[in-house]
Scaffold this active site. Structure first.
Site, PDB file in Angstrom:
ATOM      1  N   PHE A 182     -39.965  26.468  16.315  1.00 35.41           N
ATOM      2  CA  PHE A 182     -39.513  26.214  17.808  1.00 35.41           C
ATOM      3  C   PHE A 182     -39.424  25.106  19.182  1.00 35.41           C
ATOM      4  O   PHE A 182     -38.888  24.905  19.599  1.00 35.41           O
ATOM      5  CB  PHE A 182     -41.440  27.248  17.751  1.00 35.41           C
ATOM      6  CG  PHE A 182     -41.414  26.644  19.675  1.00 35.41           C
ATOM      7  CD1 PHE A 182     -41.157  28.397  20.230  1.00 35.41           C
ATOM      8  CD2 PHE A 182     -42.414  26.245  20.336  1.00 35.41           C
ATOM      9  CE1 PHE A 182     -42.185  28.402  21.384  1.00 35.41           C
ATOM     10  CE2 PHE A 182     -42.468  26.083  21.923  1.00 35.41           C
ATOM     11  CZ  PHE A 182     -43.017  27.181  22.167  1.00 35.41           C
ATOM     12  N   ASP A 183     -39.999  23.559  18.568  1.00 35.85           N
ATOM     13  CA  ASP A 183     -39.781  22.544  19.267  1.00 35.85           C
ATOM     14  C   ASP A 183     -38.813  22.145  19.320  1.00 35.85           C
ATOM     15  O   ASP A 183     -37.747  22.709  20.166  1.00 35.85           O
ATOM     16  CB  ASP A 183     -40.919  21.795  18.427  1.00 35.85           C
ATOM     17  CG  ASP A 183     -42.233  21.528  19.177  1.00 35.85           C
ATOM     18  OD1 ASP A 183     -42.814  22.828  18.201  1.00 35.85           O
ATOM     19  OD2 ASP A 183     -42.819  20.757  18.682  1.00 35.85           O
TER      20      ASP A 183
END
Ligand code: GDP
Ligand code: MG
Length: 237
Positions: A182-183
């Site tokens: 996600f990051d």
């Protein structure tokens, strides 16, 4: 001006009380804005949720979000989308990044003209204490991110980040990953779309108690890089 600090947690009943106490005290002294701490629990199978609820009664400005499915990305997306805050941030519950990096991270977004702020363990001025294994994996992974996308930010995976409400509103719906990738997805898409990323050196002390399964996470990350690269080629963003 309201600042959200999300603490994603999975089976963290032991460390949660001391971390929330430290963070609460720090923010009370060093944050010039209004703030809220949100403990975001996914499907913990220990007493994390009960501990979090108790802490939310004990401390002002602390609340709890609960999800049934695992995944740190999922927890961040939900908590940030639902928050009323102007600046959204998160940090790992083990407070591995020294908290003194937090005010400058937020200031960069409030008054420095940046849209996203990230802690980095890979800049010259960073001081990082971690195992050789994690250090090596981190360096190789971040080189891969650069080789794939020619990005400028230095550390995709540090658990210490902030984003403006406006940037989050555009970027979060574009992110597919619900876990550790996600990051990276947020940063790669964000930089591609012209959002300005503030890369801040942190002082990092590794907490050996980790929720990361290294091999499966590495495979997911590489698959994520390939998926996002394909989407770039198709002009998906
Ligand atoms: N909400 C949520 N948080 C998670 C999940 N997995 C890990 N975390 C949290 O993510 C943060 C970083 O995890 P950690 O094990 O310290 O990662 P490491 O420092 O890279 O080894 C911690 O606050 C964890 O509790 C999850 O599935 N859901
Ligand atoms: Mg950790």
């Amino acid at each position: 001006m309201l600042v959200n600090i999300t603490i994603p947690v999975y089976n963290e009943e032991k460390i949660l009380p001391s971390s929330i106490a430290s963070l609460h005290a720090f923010l009370g002294q060093h944050c010039r804005f209004d703030w809220e701490i949100v403990v975001a629990d996914n499907a913990s199978i220990d007493g994390t949720l009960e501990v979090a609820k108790r802490l939310s009664k004990e401390f002002s400005n602390v609340r709890v979000v609960h999800l049934d499915q695992k995944g740190r990305g999922r927890a961040l997306r939900k908590t940030w989308m639902e928050s009323q805050a102007d600046i959204l941030s998160y940090m790992d519950v083990d407070l591995s990044s020294n908290l003194f990096a937090f005010p400058p991270l937020i200031e960069a977004l409030v008054s420095g003209g940046f849209d996203i702020g990230i802690g980095s363990r890979l800049l010259k001025a960073s001081t990082t204490k971690r195992s050789i294994k994690r250090e090596t994996i981190s360096r190789i992974y971040n080189l891969m991110v650069k080789a794939f996308f020619f990005t400028k930010f230095s550390d995709a995976q540090c658990g210490f980040k902030a984003i403006t409400k406006k940037a989050a509103a555009e970027l979060l719906p574009k992110i597919e990953d619900n876990g550790w990738f996600f990051d990276t997805e947020l940063l790669v898409i964000g930089e591609r779309l012209g959002y300005r990323i503030f890369d801040l050196p942190v002082s990092w002390v590794e907490d050996m108690d980790s929720r990361v399964k290294i091999v499966s996470t590495a495979i997911d990350d590489i698959n994520g890089l390939i998926r996002v690269k394909r989407k770039f080629r198709k002009g998906a963003y």
